[in-house]
Enzyme design. Structure first.
Site: not given
Ligand code: GLN
Length: 305
Positions: A63, A66, A190, A241, A259
């Site tokens: 993530s 993002k 994505y 988050y 993650v």
């Molecule tokens: N690729 C992961 C997902 O879509 C990214 C989630 C994350 O890093 N929080 O679940």
């Protein structure tokens, strides 16, 4: 500031936290990483970079991508704020992959850093570039000065094989007319952007424009200063988050976690940091990474508060 001495002290402080928490395994290919890894790097605004521990080992950015996709969309929008018609900028208070708010809020995700919001941003980048994940990879290669950066095919494939929830989010938003491209293309781009492998060194250097008020490594302008300010603001309020409040309380810096166990944090006007340790807390943030950043701002007094 003697960055190297600060990093050594931060690493020593974080050591007892390394291995705590759980390595993400809902994307099975992520589970092969050793929980004992720990690395931290700092790139100052002049591009000088310091690090310790596993700071040059590549891992899955997940993530953290993002923040870069939002930056690329804002950079390519030439001041037109259209993306904010399709995604909000308030903390969600729900897990990063939650579906519940989307129905109440008519398919408009709360912010660009939960999965639903990131899918909308990737959709926009796909429309703008024709190839969202490759344009992000190329940007990161240039900005980090590391042409070796690559996608991890095993992670991208594993995520697609276990991507029902992201597919559900995308289909749901499509049903509200909030995607411009077909769902399979959006989720594929994505997954690929999340699978990019980078080290703490690469990420700290590539995120330098957020500390330089929008200026790229070569001095050219990626974002207006007010746009960099906005990305940092959304990172502060939404980048970790449903733990963004706790993160502001403990660390007090704009940050984006993933993650894979990485966290990029920004001290505007001074430096960009990146810390990595794969053990995650229940909200998906690196346990040792948060401890390290907490200690970094305690030592330096550089919390924005
Ligand atoms: N690729 C992961 C997902 O879509 C990214 C989630 C994350 O890093 N929080 O679940």
């Amino acid at each position: 500031m003697d960055y190297q001495a600060v990093l050594e002290e931060v690493a020593a402080y974080a050591r007892p936290f390394v291995g705590r928490g759980h390595v993400a395994d809902y994307i099975p290919a992520l589970a092969r990483v050793s929980p004992d890894r720990f690395g931290i790097a700092v790139a100052d605004i002049n591009g000088d970079v310091y690090g310790t521990g596993d700071w040059e080992i590549p891992y899955s950015v997940q993530s953290i991508s993002k923040a870069f996709s939002l930056a690329l969309v804002m950079a390519g929008s030439h001041g037109d704020d259209d993306i904010w018609q399709r995604v909000g900028r308030e903390p969600s208070g729900t897990p990063f992959n939650s579906l519940v708010q989307l129905e109440w809020e008519n398919g408009i995700p709360r912010n660009p850093f939960i999965n639903a919001g990131a899918l909308v941003v990737t959709d926009r980048l796909l429309t703008m570039t024709g190839d969202a994940s490759t344009s992000m990879l190329e940007f990161l290669q240039t900005e980090s000065g590391n042409p070796e950066l690559a996608f991890d095919q095993a992670v991208a494939g594993s995520e697609a094989d276990h991507g029902d929830r992201n597919a559900a989010l995308a289909h749901f938003m499509a049903s509200f007319g909030n995607l411009e491209n077909p769902v399979p293309s959006v989720i594929e781009h994505y997954f690929w952007q999340c699978s990019i492998e980078m080290s703490c060194r690469d990420l700290a250097v590539a995120g330098g424009f957020l500390a330089r008020h929008g200026l790229r490594a070569d001095g050219s302008r990626l974002l207006e200063a007010r746009e960099a300010k906005r990305i940092n603001a959304v990172m502060l309020t939404c980048g970790t988050y449903d733990a963004a409040g706790e993160f502001a309380y403990r660390v007090g810096l704009p940050a984006k976690s993933g993650v894979g166990g990485g966290i990029v944090a920004v001290v505007p006007g001074r430096c960009t940091l990146c810390v990595w340790s794969p053990g995650l807390d229940a909200r998906g943030n690196s346990v040792a990474g948060m401890a390290a950043l907490d200690h970094f701002t305690t030592l330096t007094g550089w919390s924005i508060f």
